[in-house]
Design an enzyme around this catalytic site. Structure first.
Site, PDB file in Angstrom:
ATOM      1  N   TYR A 122      42.054  30.634  42.156  1.00  0.00           N
ATOM      2  CA  TYR A 122      41.047  29.668  41.706  1.00  0.00           C
ATOM      3  C   TYR A 122      41.350  28.240  42.136  1.00  0.00           C
ATOM      4  O   TYR A 122      40.587  27.322  41.853  1.00  0.00           O
ATOM      5  CB  TYR A 122      40.912  29.714  40.175  1.00  0.00           C
ATOM      6  CG  TYR A 122      40.308  31.002  39.703  1.00  0.00           C
ATOM      7  CD1 TYR A 122      40.954  32.204  39.953  1.00  0.00           C
ATOM      8  CD2 TYR A 122      39.107  31.034  39.034  1.00  0.00           C
ATOM      9  CE1 TYR A 122      40.409  33.404  39.534  1.00  0.00           C
ATOM     10  CE2 TYR A 122      38.554  32.228  38.612  1.00  0.00           C
ATOM     11  CZ  TYR A 122      39.208  33.407  38.861  1.00  0.00           C
ATOM     12  OH  TYR A 122      38.670  34.591  38.449  1.00  0.00           O
ATOM     13  N   LYS A 169      50.783  42.288  39.181  1.00  0.00           N
ATOM     14  CA  LYS A 169      50.719  43.304  40.238  1.00  0.00           C
ATOM     15  C   LYS A 169      51.900  43.014  41.170  1.00  0.00           C
ATOM     16  O   LYS A 169      51.749  42.899  42.394  1.00  0.00           O
ATOM     17  CB  LYS A 169      49.359  43.201  40.970  1.00  0.00           C
ATOM     18  CG  LYS A 169      49.088  44.270  41.991  1.00  0.00           C
ATOM     19  CD  LYS A 169      48.568  45.562  41.406  1.00  0.00           C
ATOM     20  CE  LYS A 169      48.470  46.629  42.472  1.00  0.00           C
ATOM     21  NZ  LYS A 169      48.011  47.936  41.951  1.00  0.00           N
ATOM     22  N   ASP A 202      46.007  47.225  37.111  1.00  0.00           N
ATOM     23  CA  ASP A 202      45.100  48.388  37.144  1.00  0.00           C
ATOM     24  C   ASP A 202      45.367  49.315  35.950  1.00  0.00           C
ATOM     25  O   ASP A 202      44.454  49.774  35.270  1.00  0.00           O
ATOM     26  CB  ASP A 202      45.178  49.143  38.473  1.00  0.00           C
ATOM     27  CG  ASP A 202      46.550  49.134  39.108  1.00  0.00           C
ATOM     28  OD1 ASP A 202      47.381  48.295  38.721  1.00  0.00           O
ATOM     29  OD2 ASP A 202      46.822  49.979  39.969  1.00  0.00           O
ATOM     30  N   ASP A 226      40.991  36.415  33.961  1.00  0.00           N
ATOM     31  CA  ASP A 226      39.539  36.274  33.990  1.00  0.00           C
ATOM     32  C   ASP A 226      38.880  37.647  33.838  1.00  0.00           C
ATOM     33  O   ASP A 226      37.996  37.860  32.999  1.00  0.00           O
ATOM     34  CB  ASP A 226      39.151  35.636  35.335  1.00  0.00           C
ATOM     35  CG  ASP A 226      37.708  35.174  35.353  1.00  0.00           C
ATOM     36  OD1 ASP A 226      37.051  35.242  34.310  1.00  0.00           O
ATOM     37  OD2 ASP A 226      37.243  34.746  36.426  1.00  0.00           O
TER      38      ASP A 226
END
Ligand code: NAI
Length: 330
Positions: A122, A169, A202, A226
């Site tokens: 972002y 991740k 995930d 988000d």
């Protein structure tokens, strides 16, 4: 005190009017100073926000914001992202819990998502490498990651929460998410009474859908935070009832988490709960716990009764009828 109110686009002015009526009905010592911002204002003037907005937030420190539309793929920069970066409101805090009277497949959800708000993808550092290759930079720093993890653990300690789960991740993004995870582990050492847990994004999405009640405080870099925030809003019955606060050391900007809902704008049927609950978060931070609690209870009672709720949560009432019912309870 004075505080800034940014009604925003679409349904923004309609739900902001609800908060204004509630402020008046509760006799709160808050004078809203209104500023326009967003796509409609930009269309009319070529500017993203009204002159004076930034100075006003600098002066008053507290702001409440409705949704602002961000056109996809144009040069128009998101008002949210710009304000978060400008005022370094580094923590996006989103508490989520079930409401009786709102359909959800789950019960007993009571979690808080703490999302890093200033960096990651972002940051907006992206460019065309060639006409056919676009590149975006995922920027993660030790400073911002440590700051958000510390905020999450402090939040857990202060609010008597038991566990802080880090979302990452790092198995694939070894440097960026790896750094975030390092910071999380380092900060966690100072909070031995709080349980830690590390979950890959995930897997996190699956676990949240299967057993959301097992989570407590979640801390995440910007993008995962988000996505997971909206996923969790869906678990408790939709974006219309989820509030959030953008918290920095000096400034606080509370906001509705949903967008400007152009499909229902102007119809008078928007659900004002998200902004009202964001306002309750603001009252709590202003040390007005009693008022915050009354407001939440009044809203929860109206939702549970279901007689004056808006169509998105199964009722037939208008925004104003919903708001008036809350005021009656107050
Ligand atoms: P959206 O949240 O505006 O709408 C999604 C769906 O939820 C629509 O069907 C809408 O009618 C419904 N909805 C949302 N809030 C509601 C409420 N309070 N009461 C009743 N129904 C409600 O998402 P969408 O359509 O993807 O985005 C529209 C615009 O909003 C875009 O320009 C987007 O950039 C902007 N946006 C702004 C945000 C902000 O300022 N914080 C957050 C998300 C989107």
């Amino acid at each position: 005190m004075k505080a800034v109110l940014i009604p925003g686009d679409g349904i923004g002015p309609e739900i902001s009017a609800s908060v204004e009526s509630i402020t008046k009905a509760m006799n709160l010592d808050i004078e809203w100073v209104k500023y326009r911002a967003g796509a409609q204002y930009a269309k009319e003037t070529g500017e993203v926000w009204e002159p004076g907005l930034v100075d006003a937030i600098e002066e008053y420190k507290w702001a409440l914001k409705g949704p602002t539309a961000t056109p996809i793929g144009t040069g128009f920069r998101s008002v949210n992202v710009a304000l978060r970066q400008k005022f370094s409101t580094y923590a996006n805090v989103r508490p989520l819990r079930n409401f009786k009277g709102i359909d959800s497949k789950y019960e007993n959800i009571d979690l808080v998502i703490i999302r890093e708000n200033t960096e990651d993808l972002y940051k907006g550092i992206e460019y065309m490498l060639t006409d056919d290759i676009a590149n975006g930079v995922k920027l993660i720093t030790r400073e911002a990651s440590t700051r958000i993890c510390r905020y999450a653990f402090e939040y857990a300690r202060t609010n008597n929460r038991k566990k802080v789960t880090a979302i990452h991740k790092a198995n694939i993004m070894k440097y960026t998410d790896g750094l975030f995870l390092d910071c999380y582990r380092e900060v966690a050492k100072d909070y031995p009474e709080i349980e830690t847990q590390e979950v890959i994004i995930d897997n996190m999405c699956m676990q949240l859908v299967q057993r959301p009640e097992t989570f407590d405080v979640l801390v995440a870099p910007n993008l995962y935070g988000d996505i997971v925030s909206d996923l969790c809003a869906g678990l408790v019955g939709g974006l219309g009832i989820a509030p959030s606060g953008n918290i920095g050391d000096d400034y606080r900007i509370y906001e509705a988490v949903h967008g400007s809902a152009p499909d229902i704008a102007g119809k008078g049927i928007a659900n004002p709960s998200s902004l009202i609950l964001a306002f309750a978060m603001m009252l709590e931070a202003l040390n007005k716990q009693k008022e915050a609690q009354s407001l939440r209870e009044a809203l929860a009672a109206v939702v549970e009764e279901g007689k004056f709720t808006t169509p998105d949560i199964g009722g037939q009432a208008t925004t104003k009828e919903f708001t008036d019912a809350i005021i009656d309870k107050l």
